[in-house]
Design an enzyme around this catalytic site. Sequence first.
Site, PDB file in Angstrom:
ATOM      1  N   ASP A 307       1.102  -1.351  -0.073  1.00  0.00           N
ATOM      2  CA  ASP A 307       0.129  -0.114  -0.042  1.00  0.00           C
ATOM      3  C   ASP A 307       0.987   1.317  -0.102  1.00  0.00           C
ATOM      4  O   ASP A 307       2.287   1.259   0.242  1.00  0.00           O
ATOM      5  CB  ASP A 307      -1.099  -0.075   1.302  1.00  0.00           C
ATOM      6  CG  ASP A 307      -2.181   0.866   0.892  1.00  0.00           C
ATOM      7  OD1 ASP A 307      -2.105   1.495  -0.258  1.00  0.00           O
ATOM      8  OD2 ASP A 307      -3.358   0.784   1.628  1.00  0.00           O
TER       9      ASP A 307
HETATM   10  C1  BGC Z   1      -5.003   2.975   0.040  1.00  0.00           C
HETATM   11  C2  BGC Z   1      -5.359   2.073  -0.894  1.00  0.00           C
HETATM   12  C3  BGC Z   1      -5.208   2.522  -2.453  1.00  0.00           C
HETATM   13  C4  BGC Z   1      -3.956   3.358  -2.401  1.00  0.00           C
HETATM   14  C5  BGC Z   1      -3.535   3.941  -3.881  1.00  0.00           C
HETATM   15  C6  BGC Z   1      -4.164   3.854  -0.296  1.00  0.00           C
HETATM   16  O1  BGC Z   1      -4.014   5.144   0.563  1.00  0.00           O
HETATM   17  O2  BGC Z   1      -5.130   2.523   1.193  1.00  0.00           O
HETATM   18  O3  BGC Z   1      -6.214   1.211  -0.680  1.00  0.00           O
HETATM   19  O4  BGC Z   1      -5.359   1.455  -3.428  1.00  0.00           O
HETATM   20  O5  BGC Z   1      -3.808   4.188  -1.667  1.00  0.00           O
HETATM   21  O6  BGC Z   1      -4.443   4.860  -4.137  1.00  0.00           O
END
Ligand code: BGC
Length: 768
Positions: A307
């Site tokens: 993440d």
């Molecule tokens: C979130 C994810 C997301 C990623 C990319 C993160 O802050 O937890 O779910 O896919 O950002 O945008």
Amino acid sequence: MPSMPRNLTHLTLATLLLSGALSPAPLLAKPAAESAPVDSTGWEKPDPKMDRFIADLMAKMTLEEKIGQLSLLTSDWDSTGPTMRKGYQEDIRKGRIGSIFNAFTARYTRDLQRLAVEETRLKIPLLFGYDVVHGHRTIFPISLGEAASWDLNAIEKSARISAAEAAAEGLHWTFAPMVDIARDPRWGRVSEGAGEDVYLGSRIAEARVRGFQGSDLKATDTILATVKHFAAYGAAQAGRDYNTVDISERTLRDIYLPPFKAAADAGAATFMTSFNEYDGIPASGNHYLLTDVLRDKWGFKGFVVTDYTSINEMVAHGYSKDLKQAGEQAINAGVDMDMQGAVYMENLAKSVAEGKVDVARIDAAVKAILEMKYRLGLFDDPYRYSDEAREKATVYRADFLDAARDVARKSMVLLKNDGALPLAASAKSIAVIGPLGDSKADMIGSWAAAGDRKTRPVTLLEGMQARAPKGQIVAYAKGASYAFEDSGKTDGFAEAIALAQKSDVIVAAMGERWDMTGEAASRTSLDLPGNQQALLEELKKTGKPIILVLMSGRPNSIEWANDHVDAILEAWYPGTMGGHAIADVLYGDYNPSGKLPITFPRNVGQVPIFHDMKNTGRPIDPAQPNAKYVSRYLNTPNTPLYPFGYGLSYTSFTYSPVTLSKTSIRPGEPLTATVTVTNSGARDGEEVVQLYVRDLVGSVTRPVKELKGFQKLMLKKGESRRVSFTLTDADLAFTRADMSWGSEPGQFKLRVGPSSAEGSEADFELTK
Ligand code: BGC
């Protein structure tokens, strides 16, 4: 991080059994071979030509170029957090980035792709990822809303359409489905998943993977899925986002992991780690989760991405002394790609030189990523997804908008109806009141990808005005505000009350602003925010019938409304076509069929509350509900306001008592439970028939009920249908006292009914 201003019905159990889908979590105790894939989307097939191609390519790559393939950075269009590096175009040219996210449109992705395939030494195409969660341009209801449809075909179709639109705009990869089991409505991200239940969540996880990936990754209307967030992110303490997770190994295996396993078996191409720690080890450095479970036991062959900056965050967690060590811990644990952290980019070569990271581990990660690029067909034609003509012909297609409207109405849950719905054609005037009555931005909820918040969404007011019978007036007054800081204000009340007084019916459109759910949107109260509750109470004094249309991404505590208004419809954030879909339901053009995928507590103090709880040693005796020294509250019943699986219809369904094919089964022997369901009301309608089982005594205590199957049926008025579910002992398996996976002989109760709190029971026995 900043808030994100960015954008059959069900297969029978018998069929699922045959396909092996009902072994929810074989996990560590069971060899991978025993858990047959449900419906692999097909990409895992061996491909010797690909193997040769990638081996030849990798033989030419420098270590820096390999590390480049392990690095994912955001474009500067859009971001969910701090953008750590500027000048990514230069990074692409130098082969320091293999993938980009938050970049789309055919033209933009083409321009970026050109840098990679024309200006880098090895011409390896970029992979473009994005959060296509519940739609790309055409926005469907938020994921929790879709789950409320209990309609796996509809959910798969939504993902299919999202993939087609995204792939037409140059995207190859979505960061979805989010399959985190979520049992704490304080956590804003309950809106992004399929709710609280392991079985429903697993079936929806499979449907979404199939929808995004289709049966052929090379097709230009399919994209790679990402199963996220691995793992146990939904168990954040106190519902506070990113918080510590501290759950037992058994709870991890029985509750949190099964939807991930189901998605892996369905062929999900990639996994994303989570921000939280599990048992003291952050997920992005967790060898047990990423290697022992995911790769070694489940046989996952795709790649793992972190993440957003979650490798870097291992320093703040107190698990890594610096970024270099964090990178070593992540790659050695099994993380292949670093999202936005630039940790691999800056440190891995040094770690290899120092012998802290083996080149073989880097090679394995590079290979997994290059294989996906190959399987998408990018080495044949790196621009194949970036086609302006296809983009023009695909986004906002009329049939996509129709599908979004259909899924939206299927997702709505009728929580209460004293007869105020459907709206009488004789009503001469309707007052739409509340901050969500005419708000385009809110209709599409959070994580609405490239969804337009300004012009396209159809609001509730617009939908009702478009549908209202001739002569009926539908007028609007905002009246209240959902902003936290406006609680106590009454400015708009007089106008709203005056409108209500001269109208026949009030439709109160209330709930939460779209960004009060989603990431970094935890709350310590589930009440209607701002001054909405106060206005609702004033409206009640007018004596006019009130229909509350709730729009939100979490269960709200609406006990007062349940006691005082005439009807309540949970509409979630219903998407681009939401206003039309709400009107379809309010006017009775569509008979509501949704059922709650998550328990609605009476108030926040009951949280966590979910249907498959344990009995405790001192359960309440229903004959003495107020007894002391039992497990209860002094001031609130233990029961929720609305249980999991609950939802009303404009017709009524009656169930015959459940009958069993036998009362005793041996391992492997099927047991069939049958009920006859009758549409006993005056309209055609759909019903979700649910099967629950309770294992009375175990080597470890067992939940009071577990969902084991469901079927959604359309029944004409007056029609009856026999509904059967077939179970074997494999459906009764759990993580036993010795941590092995399997069932245990003993007595069971089985219940079939319209929700987790109703239905008729029968007893059976599993023998040795
Ligand atoms: C979130 C994810 C997301 C990623 C990319 C993160 O802050 O937890 O779910 O896919 O950002 O945008």
